[in-house]
Enzyme design. Structure first.
Site, PDB file in Angstrom:
ATOM      1  N   CYS A  19       0.842  -1.193   0.000  1.00 18.83           N
ATOM      2  CA  CYS A  19       0.000   0.000   0.000  1.00 18.83           C
ATOM      3  C   CYS A  19       0.874   1.239   0.000  1.00 18.83           C
ATOM      4  O   CYS A  19       2.089   1.161   0.125  1.00 18.83           O
ATOM      5  CB  CYS A  19      -0.881   0.002   1.217  1.00 18.83           C
ATOM      6  N   CYS A  90      41.606 -21.592  -5.526  1.00 22.69           N
ATOM      7  CA  CYS A  90      40.782 -21.149  -6.671  1.00 22.69           C
ATOM      8  C   CYS A  90      39.379 -20.803  -6.183  1.00 22.69           C
ATOM      9  O   CYS A  90      38.786 -19.818  -6.606  1.00 22.69           O
ATOM     10  CB  CYS A  90      40.662 -22.249  -7.731  1.00 22.69           C
ATOM     11  N   ASP A 525      12.268  25.356 -31.871  1.00 18.47           N
ATOM     12  CA  ASP A 525      13.455  25.864 -32.536  1.00 18.47           C
ATOM     13  C   ASP A 525      13.163  25.735 -34.032  1.00 18.47           C
ATOM     14  O   ASP A 525      12.447  24.822 -34.439  1.00 18.47           O
ATOM     15  CB  ASP A 525      14.642  24.973 -32.131  1.00 18.47           C
ATOM     16  N   ASP A 730      16.580  20.263 -31.020  1.00 19.52           N
ATOM     17  CA  ASP A 730      17.312  19.065 -31.434  1.00 19.52           C
ATOM     18  C   ASP A 730      18.147  18.455 -30.307  1.00 19.52           C
ATOM     19  O   ASP A 730      18.814  17.465 -30.491  1.00 19.52           O
ATOM     20  CB  ASP A 730      18.183  19.356 -32.655  1.00 19.52           C
ATOM     21  N   ASP A 734      20.216  23.142 -28.485  1.00 15.25           N
ATOM     22  CA  ASP A 734      19.196  23.789 -27.659  1.00 15.25           C
ATOM     23  C   ASP A 734      19.202  23.307 -26.220  1.00 15.25           C
ATOM     24  O   ASP A 734      18.241  23.542 -25.496  1.00 15.25           O
ATOM     25  CB  ASP A 734      17.815  23.518 -28.281  1.00 15.25           C
TER      26      ASP A 734
END
Lengths: 869, 75
Positions: A19, A90, A525, A730, A734
């Site tokens: 909730c 290892c 633009d 673009d 901008d």
């Protein structure tokens, strides 16, 4: 500064949140940790995101904090086949390598079995990272549970929850119906013949209700106790107190009818049984909704190819796609998925990119073209070099962006969560007040033994003061539960962001959706956004005295000019050459060529002296263009650059060049105006040219002669006027203006979405996608508001009823089971309402034939055979 | 380790406080029922249990969270 540099974002799955108040508890717990900021917990995705300083806290700290709050960070287990191990050291190396990866919580390596059993947090670490870590210390690792990938695991968790709640629902629902039939036996009339009489015995009702409370209802007691131990209250507590009180009183009144709790007339077994059944129904629906709304992510994840055919040492071998390294050669056959991003080196084909860009037609691919991982090769076969792999591929970036957006929280959701988080305590306080009022005053003043339950033929009977006060108090607890609130906003946001992604529109967060739905002004633009960003020839005007009046004359002018401009590096010259090539004109080499900087070109072509340039050049060379000037000025008034062409010292024609509008610009602006949005164009062009273009496209307002660095300032000025502004640009030039606007929309980013500035990213260059983004944002926010309405309306109306406000006048009380039915209806309403968003289709796509612009002026070549006279 | 000790200390202190509050409210309820009315003993005991439960539920998170904030410093 250093602290900031060390900060890292992380997101991880949280289990057990049911909730909105759970969200607050987890957020609170994480916020208390040192160095942790920007905590966002989303119930819809069951994820927590935050920023932290790894020096001060780590994943173990988060785990402990989340556990202390009564929840858990989801973990997965995987078995890796480890090869190359020879001794105990290892084992130590491999274990250490695995344990050092952030997100791995446990790693145990068995040398004999060559197996590593790893527990990890799937959002934080991937199996590929583990394999790489093992490989880095000199061993090989492979997945033993190959079939189990992220997608399957995520689906399995959701399916398990749906199955669990579905099973609970079947148990509670089936037995609950029997309990209800037994309780209402005396009112069944002719149907009594099909119901055995013993079902109405109180002890039988008790026997039937007990497995419901201890089975499907157990989760509420366990969860609420877990939370309570850590000092947190959630909705489970409301359920537990409601179910527990109803069941407890019913048992006492059955076993000890003379104990004074109302006797056999007040055995609310059906309340406990049906209350549990309805709550479980709500839970099942929530689980179902969560699964459905995350479908979009699942669809994207499904696109991730599993296998790649790489060329190593001249041999083609199939390897898992996530093991492809950048720089490797990959072979793709017809019908296969492209495994990673890359550049085509050999071959030719058409590729279906619709799943990522929304582009319906297959895109041709040849040597030098980019291909995107996850797209499907249709016809030919080709080889390409992988340029981006793993998390860097376009598909991975898009999935991450959509996931992040779905995990983020809109401001409206933060408010809803805060309300829900504080609601639980408020409801318990209200339950105390209701109990005290009816115990000390209400019962004596108003109680009537003939009063009845709402929507029930049952009378209350001789229930005592405690039983009556408890009944109303419990009903308040049950009816107040805002369980649908937690789902209202995130489910709609998930559905909205997913739907947008299907159309190549990526929202970077839920806040972007909320802001996009409230916009008033859209600033575009000009270059590259409204226009194509590359000038092209729009008009060729020839002299009327020409012998041949047809197209040939224009083609001759175009051809001579193009030949002269072939060696020019000027943008206008390049556009003339492109235009000539488009008409397949034969472009020979000029006999000689002379560039006159700032003025034009002088050349000798096929024995003809060709002069191309501006007015000044023509005046200097005494080429008389006096009669052409009105036409030239008219073209300039349309925002075009005019070039004068002289042949053998005579005025021969005008060529007008302009940056042409995109095909969809006019249509998109028209639609935006229909949506009652103000449209503004921002450009560095002079006012006359800018206004000419704005007029063509239908823009309301022009901000001309604005230097690139001042665009953000212009956006700020609009905001200062009280407007909520989106900037469409673009995304590179901008960036400051995109960041300044309430919503920055980066257009035509292609698939390199991660680099983009902006809150909304449009993969294609189509301006109609701006409409798609705004329509989806509006539709999503409408759903959010509707969901919140459905989540709260039942509580708002139900609480006064449950508290007995109308009892003095009507002698009617709400039974706990009706209260729980209200609550379940609330969840059903939210679930169904959210699912409606799945069928949403943007207006630009509803009638494809009509969405084409009716005026593409400026985008087509105009061949004019009239002279300037 | 230090954090665990702090958590235990907070849990101990807060339990003392919310149990005191709960006990106080329960006693007050019991006293009032004896003082102002003629309630059957079952109703009085039932009321004490119910009010205690609700008071515990309300006071626990409030007390624990306040003590945690005091101990760890509010961010």
């Amino acid at each position: 500064m250093n602290e900031l540099a060390n900060r890292r974002p992380i997101s991880f799955p949280v289990q057990g949140m049911t909730c909105a108040s759970c969200v607050s508890h987890v957020e609170h717990a994480l916020n208390e940790l040192p160095s942790v900021t920007d905590v966002v917990v989303n119930q819809g995705t069951n994820k927590a995101s935050l920023n932290y300083d790894p020096v001060q806290v780590n994943i173990a700290t988060f785990q402990k904090a989340v556990m202390d709050a009564g929840y858990a960070i989801s973990q997965q287990e995987i078995n890796l086949k480890i090869t190359g191990m020879t001794c105990a050291s290892c084992v130590d190396h491999v274990e250490s390598a695995l344990k050092e990866i952030p997100g791995v919580t446990k790693a145990s390596v068995n040398l004999g079995l060559e197996k590593a059993r790893v527990q990890y947090i799937p959002e934080v670490v991937t199996v590929s990272q583990m394999k790489r870590a093992v490989r880095d210390v000199g061993y090989e690792a492979a997945e033993q549970d190959a079939a189990v990938d992220n997608l399957d695991r995520e689906r399995k968790i959701r399916e398990d929850e749906i199955h669990r709640q579905g099973r609970n629902l079947i148990i509670a629902g089936t037995i609950g119906i029997l309990v209800m039939m037994g309780t209402f036996y005396d009112m069944l009339g002719p149907f009594q013949v099909i119901v055995p009489k013993f079902l109405s015995y109180k002890w039988v009702l008790g026997v039937l209700t007990t497995p419901i409370v201890l089975g499907p209802g157990r989760q509420f007691f366990v969860n609420s106790w877990r939370g309570l131990k850590h000092g947190v209250t959630d909705m489970n507590l409301l359920y537990a107190t409601g179910i527990g009180a109803s069941y407890g009183i019913a048992v006492i009144n059955t076993l000890f009818p003379n104990a004074g709790f109302g006797g056999e007339g007040a055995t609310f077994f059906e309340s406990a049984a049906l209350l549990t059944a309805f709550i479980v129904l709500g839970r099942w629906l929530e689980a179902l909704t969560r699964g459905r709304t995350s479908e979009s992510i699942r669809k994207l994840m499904k696109l991730q190819p599993k296998i790649a055919t790489v060329i190593r040492n001249g041999q083609e071998i199939s390897i898992p796609a996530d093991e492809v390294e950048a720089g490797e050669w990959i072979h793709v056959r017809p019908g296969e998925s492209i495994p990673v991003d890359g550049m085509v080196q050999d071959g030719y084909s058409a590729v279906d990119e619709s799943m990522l860009t929304g582009e319906s037609l297959p895109v041709e691919k040849k040597s030098g073209d980019q291909v995107i991982g996850g797209t499907i090769n249709k016809t030919g076969s080709f080889k390409f070099i992988a340029t981006k792999v793993g998390k860097d591929t376009a598909l991975a970036q898009i999935i991450k962006l959509v996931e992040d957006a779905q995990a983020s929280k809109a401001p409206i959701q933060k408010l809803a969560d805060w309300v829900a988080g504080h609601f639980i305590l408020g409801v318990h306080l209200l339950a105390v007040l209701v109990f005290l009022f009816w115990f000390f005053a209400g019962y004596n003043l108003f109680f009537d033994a003939g009063s009845r339950f709402i929507l029930s033929p049952f009378a209350l009977g001789d229930i005592g003061v405690f039983g009556f006060s408890l009944l109303l108090s419990v009903t308040v607890l049950v009816i107040s539960c805002p369980c649908a609130v937690g789902l209202a906003t995130p489910s709609a946001m998930m559905a909205g962001t997913g739907k947008a992604a299907e159309y190549g529109v990526l929202f970077k967060g839920a806040e972007a959706i909320e802001n996009a739905s409230k916009l008033q002004t859209i600033v575009f633009d000009k270059t590259g956004t409204l226009t194509k960003g590359e000038p092209s020839v729009t008009d060729i005007v020839t002299a009327p005295i020409n012998i041949d009046p047809d197209k040939k004359q224009q083609m001759t002018i175009l051809r001579f000019t193009a030949i002269a401009e072939q060696n020019s590096e000027h943008l206008l010259g390049e556009s003339i050459v492109r235009s000539a090539q488009a008409y397949s004109l034969d472009l020979s080499t000029p006999e000689w060529f002379n560039s006159i900087p700032g003025h034009g070109i002088d050349a000798k072509i096929e024995g003809v002296s060709v002069l191309v340039g501006n007015r000044k050049l023509m005046n200097e060379r005494s080429v008389d263009f006096q009669a052409w000037l009105p036409r030239a000025e008219q073209l300039e008034g349309e925002g075009k650059t005019v070039m004068f062409v002289g042949l053998d010292g005579y005025a021969a024609g005008l060529i007008a060049v302009a940056d042409t509008l995109k095909e969809t610009s006019v249509d998109a602006i028209r639609r935006l105006r229909q949506m009652k949005l103000e449209t503004v164009m921002i450009t560095g062009d002079n006012r006359r040219t800018a206004e000419a273009i704005a007029h063509q496209v239908g823009i309301d307002r022009v901000l001309a002669e604005v230097l690139p660095q001042d665009k953000a300032e212009e956006v700020k000025k609009l905001q200062a006027q009280g407007k909520r502004v989106a900037m469409v640009g673009d995304g590179v030039n901008d960036a400051p203006a995109l960041a300044q606007a309430e919503v920055g929309i980066a257009i035509g980013s292609g698939t390199d979405v991660a680099k983009e500035t902006g809150d909304v990213i449009l993969i294609k260059s189509d301006l109609n996608d701006v409409i798609v983004a705004l329509e989806i944002a509006r539709a999503t926010m409408n759903k959010v508001k509707q969901n919140l309405f459905w989540a709260f309306i039942y509580n708002t109306l139900g609480i006064p009823l449950a508290a007995g406000l109308l009892y003095p006048a009507l002698r009617l009380v709400v039974s706990p089971e009706v209260a729980s039915a209200f609550m379940a209806i609330s969840s059903v309403s939210v679930t169904l309402n959210t699912l409606l968003l799945k069928g949403f289709k943007p207006t630009t796509l509803r009638k494809p034939g009509q969405s084409k612009p009716d005026n593409t002026s400026g985008s087509q070549l105009t061949l004019t055979t009239t002279a300037g006279d | 380790m230090e954090s665990d000790t702090l958590d235990r200390e907070i849990a101990r202190k807060s339990a003392a406080r919310y149990l005191t509050i709960t006990g106080g409210v329960a006693l007050l309820f019991y006293a009032v029922t004896g003082w102002i009315g003629t309630y059957p003993w079952v109703a009085r005991i039932g009321g004490v249990v119910w009010i205690s439960l609700l008071t515990l539920i309300v006071s626990m998170p409030v007390v624990i969270s306040r003590l945690k904030k005091q101990a760890k410093g509010i961010k």
